[in-house]
Design an enzyme around this catalytic site. Structure first.
Site: not given
Ligand code: NDP
Ligand code: 2IT
Length: 453
Positions: A113, A116, A128, A168, A242, A385
């Site tokens: 982070q 980034k 984090k 996250d 998400n 954000s």
């Molecule tokens: P969500 O919780 O909305 O979704 C996560 C998804 O990934 C779900 O479909 C989940 O399935 C799957 N998943 C999570 N852990 C595992 C695992 N160990 N094995 C298999 N599938 C898994 O999270 P986000 O979409 O917010 O985040 C997804 C990724 O993006 C993460 O790496 C996060 O750090 C990154 N990210 C998120 C940001 C944000 O703004 N939200 C910003 C930048 C990066 P299940 O429901 O079965 O667990």
């Molecule tokens: O991994 C990431 O960049 C996030 N989960 C979002 C962090 C934020 O402060 O919006």
């Protein structure tokens, strides 16, 4: 000491000081190795011990979270907030609620982070947090009670100019709402101490969509650089949260065809294109498993995780032009990289944090697959954000179009900075190296300016 020896010295200290934190070590190894061309040109980073300092968080907070489940039993989870680096601004980064969360995972995410956030060009430091709490299978009330209990401790450490958490994995609008309500109750203040808030109570339009949309904007810029475009491309996406959902939505806007999505139980392969409204209904509204999808769309295929290739993920074994890993760390392995390259995949764009294993990355690089590294490709979420923080500070509300236009511009700048920096340091086309060097430089130079703090 040679630059190589300096880097290896810091890495071996890191391994010694963080035993068992393998994801954190993986992240530091990737970043530090890619800094070699910069350190060879500039000996100030060695002189001021910057590598030694940057791999150690400024502060780690670990706390017990007790909450009462629906049966009246007291449950205990561990809470974390790693305030990693504040050289260029207040700590900023998400909260992850997942049973796999431990200190090593939060440290890897916090470390990534830092760079980034620097790459966005905005003044935000790196942090984090999260918990090993598993929201899956919990009632609404249990999730609410956990979030409230978590905020009792977290509230002491955050602030709009100090540390601003967001979502996250496992933390979205619902959880942020419960945490925000509790903060307000505890402090009596309505402040922008979290981002990703509901739009009725201080959130920004466009934040929910930002990570997925930003990832697709980045991919389009990368393809454009090589005279190509997303239009007409078949795309494999993993995850169904998400980031995955809004990646799929924006891919349709770009006239591309997303054909897969997944959760931890299995993968949907829908050759005609993922049914976005159905996906949103199952995940965002119903909070159900992806296996529900084929009940309404029997023309799609469901591959249970038990049927995945050994050490692989089914998403990466379908024919596609572009891949968008958007679930979690180390979900795209060497066997997956080989399948993608064999099937003619042109681009891997990381929506998740560190989804590609180091050997998979090496293979993709050798096979000339364009690679959008996480800290650049998924930076649209945190950048938006910061736009939310900016609106909160000035008590303004920008339109969706205004926010989206700013996001688009930021993603283009991030791509250009990564590309141009790689070129400047003799690693042409290596967006990973370019992103790491550019992100590091701004933070490291600020640390030097600020002395031994
Ligand atoms: P969500 O919780 O909305 O979704 C996560 C998804 O990934 C779900 O479909 C989940 O399935 C799957 N998943 C999570 N852990 C595992 C695992 N160990 N094995 C298999 N599938 C898994 O999270 P986000 O979409 O917010 O985040 C997804 C990724 O993006 C993460 O790496 C996060 O750090 C990154 N990210 C998120 C940001 C944000 O703004 N939200 C910003 C930048 C990066 P299940 O429901 O079965 O667990
Ligand atoms: O991994 C990431 O960049 C996030 N989960 C979002 C962090 C934020 O402060 O919006």
């Amino acid at each position: 000491m040679s630059v190589r020896d300096y880097i290896e010295k810091v890495l071996s200290q890191t391994a010694k000081n963080s035993p068992g934190q393998k994801e954190f070590y993986q992240a530091t190894e990737e970043v530090l190795h890619s800094l070699k061309p910069l350190l060879e040109r500039d000996d100030r980073y060695d002189k001021y011990n910057i590598l030694e300092r940057i791999v150690v968080p400024e502060r780690i907070i670990i706390f017990r979270v007790n909450w009462v489940d629906d049966s009246g039993k007291i449950q205990t989870n561990i809470g974390y907030r790693v305030q990693f680096n504040s050289a260029i601004g207040p700590y900023k980064g998400g909260l992850r609620f997942h049973p796999s969360v431990n200190l090593g995972i939060i440290k890897f995410l916090g470390f990534e982070q830092i760079f980034k956030n620097s790459l966005t060009g905005l003044n935000i430091g790196g942090g984090k947090g999260g918990s090993n709490f598993d929201p899956k299978g919990k009632s609404e009330n249990e999730v609410m009670r956990f979030c409230q209990a978590f905020m009792i401790e977290l509230s002491r450490h955050i602030g709009e100019r100090r540390d601003v958490p967001a979502g996250d994995i496992g933390v979205g609008g619902r959880e942020l709402g419960y945490m925000f309500g509790q903060y307000k109750k505890l402090t009596g203040k309505f402040e922008g101490i979290l981002t990703g808030k509901g739009v009725n109570w201080g959130g920004s339009l466009g934040r929910k969509e930002a990570t997925g949309f930003g990832s697709v904007y980045f991919a389009e810029h990368a393809l454009n650089k090589y005279g190509d475009t997303l239009k007409g491309k078949t795309c494999a996406v993993s995850g169904s949260g998400n980031v995955a959902i809004y990646t799929i939505q924006k891919l349709y806007d770009m006239d591309a065809l997303p054909v897969t999505c997944s959760d931890s139980d299995g993968t949907i392969y829908h050759k005609e294109g993922i049914d976005l409204e159905l996906l949103k209904g199952i995940k965002e509204i119903g909070r159900k498993r992806l296996s529900e999808y084929i009940k309404l769309r029997p023309d799609a295929k469901y591959i249970p995780a038990s049927k995945y290739p050994k050490d692989g993920h089914a998403c990466w074994h379908v024919k596609c032009d572009c891949a968008f890993p958007s679930a979690t760390q180390n979900e795209l392995t060497l066997i997956d990289a080989k399948a993608l390259a064999k099937n003619g995949c042109k681009l891997v764009n990381e929506g998740a944090n560190m989804p590609t294993t180091p050997d998979a990355y090496k293979y993709l690089k050798e096979h000339k697959v364009i690679f959008g590294p996480a800290k650049a490709a998924n930076a649209g979420g945190v950048a938006t954000s910061q736009l939310e923080m900016s609106q909160n500070a000035s008590m303004a509300n920008w339109s969706f179009a205004e926010v989206d236009a700013k996001l688009h511009k930021i993603m283009k700048n991030i791509f250009d900075t990564s590309y141009e920096t790689a070129k400047e340091y003799g690693c042409d086309g290596d967006l990973l190296a370019g992103a790491n060097i550019a992100g590091f430089k701004k933070v490291a130079d600020s640390m030097i300016d600020q002395g031994s703090v």
